[in-house]
Write a protein that holds these residues in place. Structure first.
Motif, mmCIF file in Angstrom:
data_model
loop_
_atom_site.group_PDB
_atom_site.id
_atom_site.type_symbol
_atom_site.label_atom_id
_atom_site.label_comp_id
_atom_site.label_asym_id
_atom_site.label_seq_id
_atom_site.Cartn_x
_atom_site.Cartn_y
_atom_site.Cartn_z
ATOM 1 N N GLY A 196 41.634 44.521 34.730
ATOM 2 C CA GLY A 196 42.981 44.591 35.295
ATOM 3 C C GLY A 196 44.051 44.184 34.307
ATOM 4 N N THR A 197 43.755 43.199 33.465
ATOM 5 C CA THR A 197 44.712 42.777 32.440
ATOM 6 C C THR A 197 44.903 43.869 31.392
ATOM 7 O OG1 THR A 197 44.162 40.441 32.760
ATOM 8 C CG2 THR A 197 45.168 41.049 30.664
ATOM 9 N N ASP A 235 44.084 40.555 37.829
ATOM 10 C CA ASP A 235 43.309 39.348 38.094
ATOM 11 C C ASP A 235 41.861 39.546 37.646
ATOM 12 O OD1 ASP A 235 42.922 36.749 38.957
ATOM 13 O OD2 ASP A 235 42.414 37.350 41.010
ATOM 14 N N SER A 236 41.685 40.281 36.563
ATOM 15 C CA SER A 236 40.373 40.527 35.979
ATOM 16 C C SER A 236 40.603 40.989 34.549
ATOM 17 C CB SER A 236 39.614 41.599 36.768
ATOM 18 O OG SER A 236 40.276 42.854 36.672
ATOM 19 N N HIS A 237 39.543 40.998 33.764
ATOM 20 C CA HIS A 237 39.693 41.451 32.373
ATOM 21 C C HIS A 237 40.114 42.912 32.333
ATOM 22 C CE1 HIS A 237 38.112 37.679 31.024
ATOM 23 N NE2 HIS A 237 36.919 37.881 31.573
ATOM 24 N N GLU A 258 37.570 46.303 40.218
ATOM 25 C CA GLU A 258 38.172 45.172 39.496
ATOM 26 C C GLU A 258 39.623 45.000 39.930
ATOM 27 O OE1 GLU A 258 36.701 43.260 37.258
ATOM 28 O OE2 GLU A 258 34.954 44.373 36.544
ATOM 29 N N PRO A 259 40.025 43.798 40.363
ATOM 30 C CA PRO A 259 41.431 43.588 40.749
ATOM 31 C C PRO A 259 42.375 43.818 39.573
ATOM 32 C CG PRO A 259 40.038 41.739 41.435
ATOM 33 C CD PRO A 259 39.211 42.579 40.512
ATOM 34 N N VAL A 273 43.473 47.821 42.778
ATOM 35 C CA VAL A 273 42.197 47.639 42.086
ATOM 36 C C VAL A 273 41.941 48.810 41.154
ATOM 37 C CG1 VAL A 273 41.155 46.243 43.925
ATOM 38 C CG2 VAL A 273 40.899 48.741 43.951
ATOM 39 N N TYR A 317 37.358 46.054 26.942
ATOM 40 C CA TYR A 317 38.129 46.750 27.975
ATOM 41 C C TYR A 317 39.315 47.424 27.286
ATOM 42 C CZ TYR A 317 35.403 43.826 31.145
ATOM 43 O OH TYR A 317 34.382 43.203 31.815
#
Length: 412
Positions: free
Chosen positions: A88-89, A84-86, A80-81, A65, A108
C-alpha cells in the motif's frame, strides 16, 4: 526500508546483463498473447533474474485495498490495505519499498504506465543491488503498460478490482472515467467517487493538451440509471466541445443544448469547468450550480473560490461569466459535489462546508501527494457521515507545480 539501503553482493553476476534485449522480447511476446497468459509470462521473466513469489496487485474501486490478481505461476495472498502495508505504501506514494526477510528481500514496485498508477508488482530476490533496482523498475513499467493495453479487451482486471456487487449505473460511470490520478512535473490531479459501487450521477473528466489542463466535474440530477445516462451525455458533450478547441463559454452552451435536447426542460446537470495554464498558473472557471471550490495554500484552506454562477446545463442559461485567478506554485484547488456537504442523519444538521474545511486542513498536514490526500479525505468524510451516503459525493484535487517542461524532451 526503501530502495538504496541494501548493498550489492560482492562478486555477484549482474542480472541486468542482456536485460534490455529480453525486455524487447517480452514486449513482442506480450502483444501477441491473450490476457490470461500475461501473468505467467511476467512470472517467467522474474524467474530469469532470480525472483520468485510474484504477485500483481490491483487497486479496488473503493481505493481501500490492493487485490492480488489470480493467475498461473502468481503468488496470490490476501488483499493489502492501501497506505497501511508495504504494498500500500509503494502504491500510494509511487515509490519502491524493500523489506528484508529471512530468505531474501521482498520488493514492492509501483506499476506506473506514464503517470497512470495501475497497482503494485511484488517479488522476492535473494539479494538486491542498484543494477537490480534499475532493471526491476523497467520491468514494472513494462508490466503496467501490458496491463493497460490488455484491459480494454478482457474483464479479468475489472473482476479482480471489484470487492462488492456493482450497480449498472456505477458500471457506466466507471467506464466513462479517465485514470483517477495523473501526475506530471507541472501539474497533478486526483479524483474519487463515492459510493464507489453504486455511484450514478457524479463524474469528472480531464485532459492535458499542451500547456492547458482541462477539468470538468458534474452532478446529474436524480439517482440510478437515469442519472448515469444523463451524466454520460454531459461528459460526452463536454469532451466533444473541448476537443473542438472552443472556450469555456462555448463548452457550457454546447453541454446545455445537449442536455436540454435529449432530456427536455425539466432535467439538468450541475457542472464546473476549468482551464488551467500549467506554464503560468492562470485559471479560468465556469460554475454552473456547483459548490465553490476550495483554494489550498501551504496545506491550509485559504478561501473558497466564490464566483458568479450560471444556471445548470440543460436550463438554458445565459452566456456564463468567466472567473479568473492566477495560482501560486504549490497551490491546490479542491472541487467537490454537493453530496459531500449536504449529507446528514435524520433530524441532524448537514455536514456543511465548515466541517469539510476542517477535515481538509487536518488531512493536508497528514498526507503527501494529491492521490493520498483525496483518498484519505474521502474515506474520513464517509466515516464522519456514518459510513453511508444518500447522494453521490465526488472530490477532485488539482495541484499546480509550475515551471517549464520542455527540458524533459531533451536527451542528455
Amino acid at each position: 526500508m526503501t530502495a538504496g539501503e541494501s548493498q550489492p553482493e560482492k562478486g555477484a553476476v549482474h542480472r541486468s546483463e542482456g536485460f534490455g534485449e529480453r525486455l524487447l522480447g517480452l514486449l513482442d511476446r506480450a502483444h501477441e498473447m491473450p490476457p490470461q497468459l500475461i501473468a505467467p509470462l511476467i512470472a517467467e521473466e522474474v524467474a530469469r533474474v532470480g525472483g520468485r513469489d510474484v504477485s500483481i496487485l490491483l487497486q479496488d474501486y473503493g481505493q481501500r485495498v490492493l487485490v492480488p490478481l489470480a493467475g498461473r505461476r502468481l503468488f496470490v495472498g490476501e488483499p493489502e490495505p492501501i497506505g497501511d502495508s508495504h504494498a500500500g505504501t509503494a502504491f500510494l506514494y509511487a515509490t519502491p519499498v524493500e523489506v528484508p526477510q529471512a530468505d531474501g528481500v521482498r520488493m514492492y514496485l509501483p506499476l506506473l504506465d506514464g503517470s497512470d498508477q495501475v497497482g503494485v508488482l511484488a517479488l522476492t530476490l535473494d539479494t538486491v543491488d542498484d543494477d537490480d533496482r534499475r532493471l526491476l523498475r523497467r520491468l514494472a513499467g513494462l508490466v503496467a503498460d501490458m496491463l493497460v493495453t490488455k484491459h480494454s479487451y478482457t474483464d479479468q482486471f475489472f473482476q479482480t478490482r471489484r470487492r462488492e456487487p456493482m450497480s449498472v449505473a456505477a458500471e457506466i460511470q466507471w467506464s466513462l472515467l479517465p485514470p483517477v490520478a495523473m501526475s506530471t512535473p507541472q501539474v497533478a490531479v486526483a479524483g474519487i467517487l463515492e459510493p464507489a459501487y453504486s455511484v450514478a450521477g457524479d463524474s469528472f473528466d480531464y485532459a492535458l493538451n499542451d500547456d492547458i489542463l482541462h477539468v470538468a466535474t458534474i452532478d446529474a440530477m436524480g439517482h440510478g440509471l437515469d442519472a448515469a445516462t444523463m451524466a454520460t451525455v454531459a461528459i460526452g458533450a463536454y469532451r466533444h466541445a473541448r476537443r473542438a478547441d472552443v472556450g469555456l463559454s462555448e463548452i457550457y452552451a454546447f453541454m446545455d443544448r445537449a442536455i436540454a435536447g435529449q432530456f427536455g426542460p425539466d432535467h439538468f446537470v450541475t457542472a464546473q469547468m476549468m482551464r488551467l495554464n500549467v506554464a503560468t498558473g492562470h485559471l479560468q472557471r465556469v460554475n454552473a450550480g456547483h459548490p465553490a471550490p476550495l483554494l489550498i495554500r501551504n496545506h491550509q484552506v485559504v478561501r473558497q473560490l466564490e464566483s458568479a454562477t450560471t444556471l445548470p446545463v440543460g436550463f438554458g442559461g445565459e452566456q456564463p461569466q468567466l472567473s479568473e485567478q492566477t495560482l501560486q506554485v504549490g497551490d491546490r484547488v479542491l472541487c467537490f459535489t454537493d453530496g459531500l456537504i449536504e449529507e446528514h442523519e435524520a433530524g441532524g444538521k448537514q455536514f456543511g462546508v465548515e466541517q469539510l474545511i476542517a477535515w481538509v486542513n487536518r488531512i493536508e498536514h497528514a498526507e503527501k501527494g494529491v492521490r493520498a490526500v483525496v483518498r484519505s479525505l474521502s474515506h474520513a468524510l464517509m466515516e464522519e457521515r456514518g459510513g453511508t451516503t444518500s447522494d453521490d459525493a465526488t472530490l477532485f484535487l488539482i495541484e499546480w507545480r509550475g515551471g517549464a517542461a520542455d527540458h524533459l524532451a531533451t536527451l542528455d
